[in-house]
Motif scaffolding. Structure first.
Motif, PDB file in Angstrom:
ATOM      1  N   ALA B   1       0.850  -1.191   0.000  1.00 22.61           N
ATOM      2  CA  ALA B   1       0.000   0.000   0.000  1.00 22.61           C
ATOM      3  C   ALA B   1       0.879   1.233   0.000  1.00 22.61           C
ATOM      4  N   GLN B  26      -1.574  19.643   3.378  1.00 27.82           N
ATOM      5  CA  GLN B  26      -2.294  18.420   3.732  1.00 27.82           C
ATOM      6  C   GLN B  26      -3.756  18.707   3.985  1.00 27.82           C
ATOM      7  N   LYS B  34       0.396  12.773   2.004  1.00 28.21           N
ATOM      8  CA  LYS B  34       1.070  12.914   3.294  1.00 28.21           C
ATOM      9  C   LYS B  34       2.410  13.578   3.081  1.00 28.21           C
ATOM     10  N   VAL B  35       2.687  14.529   3.953  1.00 28.47           N
ATOM     11  CA  VAL B  35       3.962  15.220   3.853  1.00 28.47           C
ATOM     12  C   VAL B  35       4.713  15.023   5.163  1.00 28.47           C
ATOM     13  N   THR B  36       5.976  14.645   5.079  1.00 33.43           N
ATOM     14  CA  THR B  36       6.771  14.569   6.298  1.00 33.43           C
ATOM     15  C   THR B  36       7.922  15.533   6.180  1.00 33.43           C
TER      16      THR B  36
ATOM     17  N   ALA D 231       1.931  14.730   9.998  1.00 28.91           N
ATOM     18  CA  ALA D 231       0.538  15.022  10.330  1.00 28.91           C
ATOM     19  C   ALA D 231      -0.356  13.858   9.989  1.00 28.91           C
ATOM     20  N   PHE D 232       0.186  12.648  10.106  1.00 28.88           N
ATOM     21  CA  PHE D 232      -0.689  11.491   9.918  1.00 28.88           C
ATOM     22  C   PHE D 232      -0.164  10.374  10.804  1.00 28.88           C
ATOM     23  N   LEU D 233      -0.980   9.355  11.000  1.00 28.54           N
ATOM     24  CA  LEU D 233      -0.588   8.256  11.861  1.00 28.54           C
ATOM     25  C   LEU D 233      -0.157   7.081  11.006  1.00 28.54           C
ATOM     26  N   ASN D 241      -6.489   2.350   2.564  1.00 35.64           N
ATOM     27  CA  ASN D 241      -5.884   3.529   1.991  1.00 35.64           C
ATOM     28  C   ASN D 241      -6.882   4.134   1.010  1.00 35.64           C
ATOM     29  N   GLU D 243      -6.585   6.332  -1.263  1.00 30.21           N
ATOM     30  CA  GLU D 243      -6.148   6.487  -2.638  1.00 30.21           C
ATOM     31  C   GLU D 243      -6.141   5.171  -3.379  1.00 30.21           C
ATOM     32  N   THR D 244      -5.405   4.225  -2.815  1.00 28.95           N
ATOM     33  CA  THR D 244      -5.169   2.983  -3.532  1.00 28.95           C
ATOM     34  C   THR D 244      -6.255   1.967  -3.299  1.00 28.95           C
ATOM     35  N   GLN D 246      -6.268  -0.075  -1.063  1.00 28.90           N
ATOM     36  CA  GLN D 246      -5.711  -1.292  -0.489  1.00 28.90           C
ATOM     37  C   GLN D 246      -5.740  -1.231   1.028  1.00 28.90           C
ATOM     38  N   ALA D 247      -5.909  -2.386   1.613  1.00 27.50           N
ATOM     39  CA  ALA D 247      -5.854  -2.431   3.075  1.00 27.50           C
ATOM     40  C   ALA D 247      -4.402  -2.528   3.499  1.00 27.50           C
ATOM     41  N   ALA D 248      -4.076  -1.889   4.610  1.00 28.93           N
ATOM     42  CA  ALA D 248      -2.711  -1.927   5.122  1.00 28.93           C
ATOM     43  C   ALA D 248      -2.422  -3.302   5.699  1.00 28.93           C
ATOM     44  N   ASP D 252       2.610  -3.118   8.298  1.00 27.07           N
ATOM     45  CA  ASP D 252       2.980  -1.946   7.525  1.00 27.07           C
ATOM     46  C   ASP D 252       3.422  -0.779   8.382  1.00 27.07           C
ATOM     47  N   PRO D 257       6.907   6.374   8.464  1.00 26.70           N
ATOM     48  CA  PRO D 257       7.599   7.488   9.130  1.00 26.70           C
ATOM     49  C   PRO D 257       6.898   7.827  10.431  1.00 26.70           C
TER      50      PRO D 257
END
Ligand SMILES: Nc1ncnc2c1ncn2[C@@H]1O[C@H](COP(=O)(O)OP(=O)(O)OP(=O)(O)O)[C@@H](O)[C@H]1O
Ligand SMILES: Nc1ncnc2c1ncn2[C@@H]1O[C@H](COP(=O)(O)OP(=O)(O)OP(=O)(O)O)[C@@H](O)[C@H]1O
Ligand SMILES: [Mg+2]
Ligand SMILES: [Mg+2]
Ligand SMILES: O=P([O-])([O-])[O-]
Lengths: 234, 309, 264, 311, 323, 234, 264
Positions: B1, B26, B34-36, D231-233, D241, D243-244, D246-248, D252, D257
């Motif tokens: 994914a 974002q 997602k931006v890091t 800014a995401f988990l 997901n 977008e895709t 697909q399941a994580a 994963d 990050p």
């Protein structure tokens, strides 16, 4: 402790020894009875039987003594246990000596039979009486020992006087016999020893009884005059 | 994914701007991208960038020759985009009443390597100043700020006296200067802007002889010389193929000005951002500095130069 | 100095026998040429002054020394009837320990339940069947005269029992696996006379099923519980014989001096 | 005992007692210095930070606007990294300790390993960062992921876990081992049935001390490139997901990050805007509370487990 | 008296009643499976144990690899004798003593706080305080070591330094003294807690022996407990020293990062660790000589801690608790 | 142990008891000598003296026995120590009985003096010889005990025959006396008992000697025939 | 149940006496109304099953319980001739301990030299004069029958001695300060019979100078070394009397059962 295990081994050993002591006592008692019987009936076989038993008694004394020292060496007996062991040690000594006295009587009988004093009249009744007293005393003392019964033991001790008195009487009778017929002197002297032996049996019975008191009460009443007895036992 | 991630790393100086952009971007994309943003310093950032690990590298100085070689070796091509100005600010304790302005020469007298251990009192620099000890605070010797300051003042990058209190963390310097009346120090403008109560910015006499205090206007006007410098992002050319990266860079060019202001940097003139985007679209790859740091170049000048890899 | 070994007139069957056994802790020779029979279903006591090697000798029987580095065995200890030499390199010490159990000086139950303590040896041997375990645990606890005291609290922690109970538990643990020999290393030295008495009784009883080798500092204990006694001194076996003889008529002056406390 | 002797003795005692009082006072003084410092720190953090502690603070991502900035990504990151650390360091540390304590021959090699481990415990953490960068990031290509951070911190606390486990193993009396061996247990059975169980409280203490240290570590994480703004988990297993579509995967998140609390704190403290410093204090307060509660759990567990272990 | 030669001991006559063949066969079967499993497990454990060794090898390898190229530029002699540390400057000097002096001075200050206070606290907790007091105060004290060090750094800079400046008006805003003092406080729990453990471990019987002679608590502590626990206390000290030497953030924040060769705690200074963290966070191109200095510095630091640990190892061996 | 401390307390207790045994032995020996003297010289005082001593001997027996059991209870004697204690116990029993015999003689003397048999001729020389033999045996046995000398003890045992033979001779002489003059019968019977008592002294001496062998060799040779003696002692 | 106390006919002078002594560990009453005399220059033995309170009672004499929280004394222990109540709140325990020394179960020499160990009590009492110290140490070591063994290595560490020597050292340490009473708590339970013998000898000798109170699990030891014996059970004093009487003719069934091992 829920399981009643404690010291049973030691107790077992003790009671094994006690049993043999009683066995020895029985043997000795029987020996004395036989000896008296051999005397009264002038029976060669009985006398031989007594001497036979004597060897077994001696062996028992040695065995028990060995067991006693082994028990003392291995278990650290104290208090009543120790007194019991010591008491047994003295008891078997006394029993052995009772056996000796019986053997002495038996040997006298053998001598009398082999001797020339055949048709002599003896104070048989009196001898018999003394013998009865002595064996009774012995039996009672052994009984007291078996049950560790102080009262009965004291009884035995107090009754020793009677045997002594009987012996004195017998002695006087024998002297009379001898004076009347000097030919009987030799045989009579033998009978004097027999009487003495029976008197000693009584003494030993008393000693046994004293040991019972010692074992139970822890009081050593040997050599204590009769008057002081009761207070010593308290 | 494989999620769509824009990876940015590099200078801590540039970080607040990139962070602000990333945050807004974002939100605008409703989390689809997602931006890091990391901080590994300009050097650390380039190291990763030149290995192709990041899409964008924040830089408070131009890429150096060594790093260019690294990038080349790894086949990484890049665009160099200025995003804001940082005005290095020389500050003193607010209780310091006798120091009103300072010349580059005076600064040099204080900071040059030869001054180490010798120039320790104010009156050694300028007899008019009192006979008091000089307490020096400066950026860490490994920071872009230090490189720029030494180049601008001492004429040679990394040429400085060593006996000053250096810190990576500018708040520490703020603390130092604000607690010592004889202190003088330098760091990025933002830290001064946020701590104006505790510090006093020292006007610098520029090559034209004017004493100019740092301010947005002065920087934009090009009069805060020689201590204003542009800061950059470097974008990996391959990453630009990814729509999210491209979108992010475009977003950044559009919004940097606003965000730079918010985080107390001086935005570039609006034209600079559009030129940047232009370069991007035209594939004008490479750096315009040729692997060296430079001082006192204006933004216009830069935008006009020919870039090279 | 040759050992004085007085064999009984009608010796019982042999269970084990040490032959010319030397033992080294590193360079230190702790046992010197020990020859000694261990008779089946008899209690053999090892006595001797501190440091004479009693424990060392005992721990050769179940290869306990293998746990520590720097040991060396010379000679052999044969286990009958199969005559395997337990000290031989090719013999797996674990196998030896499965045949020869041990009870230690300080009661050392595991900090587990009473049941688990006793069942441990069985579990190690791969026994998993609960009902078999329960039966064997009960039998072992009964054999150790502990069943009545603990039958209602088999799940209690073993360490909460009194010292004497703990030691009986350790005996139960040793008994549970039907060992051929049980080694006791001063099993009562941490106990009071009452608890000591009960352990001694126990030793007297279990010898009907297993052969017992016991180290003790307490002369009277050796005299009380054992059928044979070995007196050791400075790593040598001085005298071996029937307990009664050793205590009443020791053959050697050294033995006599020791048992009468005139040593030194 | 005559009166004169009594008097003399009393004088001696009184003189000796003076030192008692002195040392007791000194001890209390020293203690209060420590406690006072702690209290000052804690109160300082609390005063500055507590006003920021609302649910948004915990549920927001970082932001350039201090009032909106939160620690969601960092506390989640911290917890995930700690999970990896524990998952790696605990079994490795315990296994290593068991090998060293129970299996290895006691010789100079063991001595060297022992010194090596004490020494490792003293190696500044930043050096671990350098190692991890070279090893995990570049050689094993694990990237700047939770996995890398977890592994790095695992290496860092490995000596602590090993030492604590060895201490715990050593404190199991030898007679327990002997008892087990005498029952016919094999070496591994001894370890499995006894040593591991009885050393659990000690091991736990070591693990938690190690984890408390790891959770506050900044330098090595910076070196391996923990992010500052995220800014995401990380994807929860099975999370879709958008977008895709697909399941994580189950693991994963390991490759995701991340950022952690100390980095967030470090970053905020170095911001020019003083309102970020309040955020930093609040986050530090949370971090200290996290450490505290880990310690509390350790104490409680230790107490519970120790109750059943007596020799 | 029958003195029997060993082989005169008769052989057994009665076969073993328990077990017999079947039992022995069972043992043999168990043995095979067991030996295989044991070997496998031992291998796995060895693997785990080697991780820590591999870590050291890795660290040493990385440090030495970078240091080698560093020392190919900078002569070792200069590294050891130069009195300036300006590796990042144009005019680079690489005198490690400058950083060493900072490290040692700050450590000394910290230890001057931590060792006496820690020891006194340990004595107090172990010998004077009641059970309750000890059980509450000790965990509380241990919290001191759980606070992230960066927080201590700011505490030193913002709280302690101004306080100190009231006493020493000359004191600069960045100084080793304040950082060292705070670091000392941070180390107190390491010293106190471990020392206390060591003292606790002294068997009560020794204490009782002393009290039974009529000693006071102080006499017991000084004459009996501390000597008996000496090796444990020494370990605690060594750990404290290692901590002090390796501490980074407090010094990075509060000590001023000024690389001057001085042992005066009233001045700012740079330590090895603060230098490393400074560079690691900075903008230096990787692979440059400046960047390599951190490995050389790291290597020096490792050698330093190694020395202390060796000393500690020796101390422990030499004064093993013997009671 | 460099300081030779070990077991000295126990040894001290043992030797204290041994000393008292020897003291008792000395008393008893003296008693026997006195008794014989009183008989030969028909001295009332000597006889009284013997009876006086008897009480002290009895007391000693009780005391020593108490000490023995206390030592056994407190020290865990084994091997030779235990045998010594057991030997002592049996020894004092024998000594006391020797004392009894002496007392018996003394009491006979008293009776003889009080009786009418004043001018009678006695086989004094023979009695004296038997008395000499008995006391010598006793002395040698005690000596063997004091030195735990097995050889001397065996000597004593083997010589017991001589006393027995002497007694037989004396008995025959007395019977002759009695036959010649029946008035002397009563007195002669008394003398027979005296002779018997002396013979018993010899027996007791032999018993003492047997205990010495037991203590030293651990071999209980009571009831062992003379021929078997030497092999039993090996 | 009242205690059976058989006082000797001609009692020697009293050295101490416990009167209605109760002792509590927290809520647990470990001693119940103990009345017992301690005679001067005599050895008094305390016997009884494990946990009956022997050690607890002994440790009241030198206020050892004060070291641990949660204790409470009720009643008194008077020390003669000055009749001070050692348990009284106003009495300084340190002063009590300076008059009453103690020797423990496990030898516990300090990790110092032999000399320092023996001199310790003197130093605590403020003695600094080296030659006085040397004299007293020598006298104490002689009194403990240790002088010849250690006179050439007074500076060696005490912990390197054998167990028996260590225990004698502890006795020397206790003797060095001329105490009025020495308390022994199972002083030989960790020693072998030889070492035990030497300690017992020692106790027999030092009683010429001090009063001795000794706890022991070993019945024979009590019998051997003591002049008076006290039998305790469940925190109560069951019987007190002359040792010979207690061991040969105990008054109470319980005592007899205990000393003959038929307890329980
Ligand atoms: N692990 C060891 N390493 C070296 N020597 C040892 C070791 N264990 C014991 N010894 C030595 O071996 C000898 C015999 O010791 P062992 O423990 O067998 O004696 P013991 O007879 O059991 O004594 P104790 O009665 O004190 O238990 C002693 O001299 C002892 O010092
Ligand atoms: N510190 C303590 N706290 C609570 N109870 C205790 C404590 N010490 C002992 N006890 C209890 O007090 C009672 C008496 O203990 P004490 O140690 O005096 O027995 P003891 O007779 O000396 O036994 P032992 O022969 O085993 O040494 C026991 O029931 C014991 O459990
Ligand atoms: Mg041993
Ligand atoms: Mg006790
Ligand atoms: O982080 P820098 O901006 O100093 O490179």
């Amino acid at each position: 402790m829920t399981d009643k295990h404690l010291s049973t081994q030691f107790d077992a050993e003790l009671s094994a020894v006690s049993t043999r002591v009683l066995e020895m006592g029985g043997l000795v008692e029987q020996q004395v009875a036989l000896a008296v019987e051999s005397l009264v009936s002038m029976s060669e076989e009985r006398a031989a039987e007594v001497l036979q038993t004597e060897r077994r008694v001696n062996q028992l004394e040695l065995d028990i003594d060995r067991d006693l020292s082994s028990i003392i060496a291995r278990r650290q007996p104290t208090a009543r246990d120790l007194r019991l062991l010591i008491g047994i040690s003295k008891t078997i000594g006394n029993l052995e000596r009772v056996g000796d006295e019986a053997a002495r009587v038996a040997r006298t009988v053998q001598r009398l039979i082999g001797g020339s004093s055949h048709g002599l009249a003896f104070p048989t009744a009196q001898l018999n009486l003394e013998a009865q007293l002595a064996t009774a005393s012995l039996r009672r003392a052994l009984d007291a020992f078996a049950r560790l019964d102080v009262d009965q033991a004291l009884e035995v001790i107090k009754q020793d006087n009677r045997i002594d008195a009987e012996f004195d009487g017998l002695l006087r009778t024998l002297i009379t016999y001898m004076m009347e017929d000097p030919r009987t002197i030799s045989a009579s002297i033998d009978l004097v020893f027999v009487a003495k032996a029976l008197e000693r049996v009584g003494d030993h019975a008393k000693n046994l009884a004293e040991q019972v008191v010692y074992v139970v009460k822890g009081a050593d009443i040997r050599h204590t005059p009769l008057e002081g007895l009761d207070s010593a036992v308290q | 994914a494989q999620a769509q991630v824009v990876k940015i790393d590099g200078s801590s100086t540039v970080f607040p701007i990139t962070e602000g952009v990333a945050e807004d971007f974002q939100k605008a994309k409703k989390g689809a991208v997602k931006v890091t943003v990391g901080i590994s310093g300009t050097g650390g950032g380039f190291k990763k960038f030149c290995r192709g690990e990041t899409d964008i590298s924040n830089a408070s100085r131009p890429i150096l020759a060594k790093e260019m070689a690294d990038c080349k070796a790894a086949g990484v091509e890049y665009f160099e985009l200025p995003v804001a100005f940082d005005a290095l600010t020389v500050v003193i304790n607010p209780r310091n009443a006798w120091l009103k302005q300072i010349t580059v020469a005076e600064l040099k007298a204080i900071w040059e390597p030869a001054a180490q251990g010798k120039v320790t009192r104010w009156n050694q620099v300028n007899p008019a100043w009192p006979d008091a000890p000089i307490k020096l605070f400066g950026a860490g010797a490994d920071s872009g700020t230090f490189d720029y300051f030494t180049e601008a003042i001492n004429g040679k990058s990394k040429a400085s006296r060593g006996d000053f209190t250096a810190s990576e963390d500018d708040n520490v310097l703020v603390q130092g200067v604000s607690s010592d009346i004889n202190a003088i120090g330098y760091f990025g403008y933002a830290y001064y802007a946020e701590n104006q109560g505790k510090l006093k910015a020292l006007p610098i006499v520029n090559p034209k002889g004017q004493a100019v205090a740092p301010s947005e206007a002065a920087v934009l006007a090009g009069s805060y010389e020689p201590l204003s410098r542009p800061i950059f992002i470097y974008v990996n050319a391959k990453s630009l193929a990814k729509p999210e990266v491209k979108e992010f860079v475009e977003y950044m060019m559009k919004h940097s000005a606003k965000i730079a202001k918010e985080v107390k940097y001086v935005p570039l003139p609006a034209k600079a951002y559009t030129t940047g985007l232009d370069h991007l679209n035209k594939g004008k790859k490479g750096t315009v500095f040729g692997g060296k740091n430079e001082v006192g170049v204006t933004i216009e000048e830069l935008m006009a130069r020919e870039a090279a890899l | 100095m040759p050992s004085t070994i007085t064999l009984p007139q009608n010796p019982p069957p042999l269970k084990a026998e040490s032959k010319n056994l030397d033992f080294y802790y590193g360079d230190f020779k702790a046992l010197k040429g020990i020859n000694m029979p261990v008779y089946e279903n008899k209690v053999t006591a090892l006595i001797g002054p501190s440091g004479c090697g009693k424990s060392t000798f005992l721990r050769c029987f179940n290869r306990m020394h293998d746990l520590y580095p720097g040991h060396r065995y010379d000679g052999s200890i044969h286990l009958y009837p199969d005559e395997v030499d337990v000290l031989h390199k090719s013999v797996d010490p674990i196998e030896v320990r499965m045949r020869i159990s041990m009870v230690f000086q300080k009661p050392n139950p595991f900090p587990k339940s009473i049941f688990e303590n006793v069942a441990y040896g069985l579990k190690v041997r791969g026994e998993r069947n609960r009902s078999v375990l329960e039966d064997k645990v009960e039998a072992a606890l009964k054999g150790a005269a502990l069943w009545n005291e603990v039958k209602d609290r088999l799940d209690d922690l073993a360490v909460n029992m009194s010292g004497g109970q703990q030691q009986r538990l350790c005996i139960a643990r040793a008994l549970a696996t039907d060992p051929e020999i049980i080694l006791f290393d001063e099993p009562t030295s941490a106990l009071d006379p009452i608890a000591t008495g009960s352990i001694e009784e126990l030793v007297g009883e279990i010898k009907q099923k297993v052969t017992v080798l016991i180290v003790t500092h307490n002369m009277q204990q050796a005299a009380r519980v054992s059928d044979y006694t070995a007196y050791m001194y400075l790593g040598e076996l001085m005298e071996f014989g029937e307990t009664n003889d050793i205590f009443m008529k020791p053959k050697r002056k050294e033995t006599e001096d020791y048992i009468t406390g005139r040593f030194g | 005992m005559n009166a004169k002797k009594t008097l003399a003795i009393r004088t001696v005692i009184r003189r000796a007692r003076r030192y008692d009082t002195l040392v007791a006072l000194l001890g209390l003084l020293a203690l209060s210095i420590g406690i006072f410092t702690l209290a000052a720190l804690f109160i300082d953090m609390a005063i500055t930070g507590i006003p920021r502690l609302n649910s948004e603070f915990f549920l927001n991502f970082p932001s350039r606007r201090p009032a909106e900035a939160g620690i969601l990504s960092s506390w989640v990151g911290s917890i995930l990294v700690m999970m990896v650390t524990a998952f790696v360091a605990v079994p490795l540390g315990i296994a290593g300790a068991i090998y060293l304590e129970e299996y290895a021959r006691k010789n100079w090699v063991t001595d060297v390993i022992e010194i090596n481990i004490t020494n490792l415990a003293g190696v500044p953490s930043i050096i671990y960062g350098l190692l991890a960068l070279g090893l995990f990031v570049y050689t094993f290509k694990l990237g700047q992921s939770i996995l890398t951070a977890g592994l790095t911190l695992a290496l860092l606390i490995l000596p602590i876990v090993i030492t604590a486990t060895r201490e715990a193993l050593r404190s199991i009396p030898q007679h327990i081992r002997e008892a087990a061996y005498a029952c016919g247990a094999s070496q591994w059975q001894v370890v499995q049935h006894h040593l591991l169980k009885y050393s659990t409280p000690g091991i736990l203490t070591g693990v938690i001390i190690g984890m408390s240290r790891a959770i506050g570590e900044t330098a090595p994480i910076i070196t391996i490139g923990a992010l500052t703004f995220i800014a995401f988990l990380p994807p929860a297993p099975g999370q879709l997901n958008v977008e895709t579509g697909q399941a994580a995967g189950l693991f994963d998140w390991l490759w995701s990050p991340f950022t952690v609390m100390p980095i967030q704190i470090f970053n905020w403290t170095s911001r020019p805007d003083p309102r970020f410093h309040e955020n930093a204090a609040a986050a530090a307060f949370v971090l200290v509370l996290m450490t505290l509660s880990m310690n509390a759990i350790a104490i409680w567990l230790r107490y519970r487990l120790r109750k059943n272990i007596k020799w | 008296m029958a003195i029997a030669p060993p082989d005169a001991i008769p052989n057994p006559t009665v076969p073993l009643s328990l077990g017999g063949e079947a039992r022995l066969a069972e043992f043999a079967r168990l043995k095979k499976a067991r030996q295989r499993r044991e070997a496998l497990i031992e291998g796995l454990l060895l693997l785990a144990a080697s991780v820590s060794v591999l870590t050291t090898v890795g660290i040493v390898y990385i440090l030495i690899r970078e240091s080698i190229s560093f020392f190919s530029h900078v002569p070792l002699w200069d590294f050891l004798t130069d009195t300036q540390w300006t590796p990042l400057f144009d005019d680079a000097h690489f005198g490690i003593w400058v950083l060493m002096s900072g490290t040692l001075t700050s450590s000394l200050v910290a230890l001057a706080v931590a060792i006496p206070l820690g020891t006194v606290i340990a004595i107090y907790l172990s010998e004077f305080a009641g059970h309750k007091t000890r059980e509450t105060l000790k965990p509380l004290l241990e919290l001191l070591s759980g606070v992230p060090t960066i927080i201590y750094g700011f505490f030193a800079l913002l709280v302690v330094t101004p306080l100190l400046q009231k006493i020493f008006p000359e004191l600069p805003g960045f100084n080793v003294l304040s950082a060292g003092l705070v670091m000392g406080v941070m180390i107190i729990p390491y010293v106190a807690s471990l020392s206390e453990d060591a003292m606790r471990a002294v068997p009560m019987s020794l204490r009782e022996g002393s009290y039974a002679m009529g000693s006071t608590r102080f006499q017991t502590a000084v004459n009996v407990v501390v000597p008996a626990a000496f090796s444990g206390i020494a370990s605690a000290y060594i750990l404290g020293i290692s901590r002090a030497v390796g501490e980074t953030m407090i010094l990075a924040v509060a000590a001023g990062m000024q690389p001057t060769l001085t042992f005066n705690p009233m001045e700012p200074a740079a330590t090895i660790t603060s230098f490393i963290v400074q560079v690691a966070l900075g903008d230096l191109p990787h692979g440059s000589i400046g960047y390599q200095t951190i490995f050389a510095a790291g290597l020096s630091l490792m050698l330093l801690t190694l020395c202390f640990n060796l000393a500690g190892y020796w101390l422990r061996k030499r004064f093993r608790e013997a009671y």
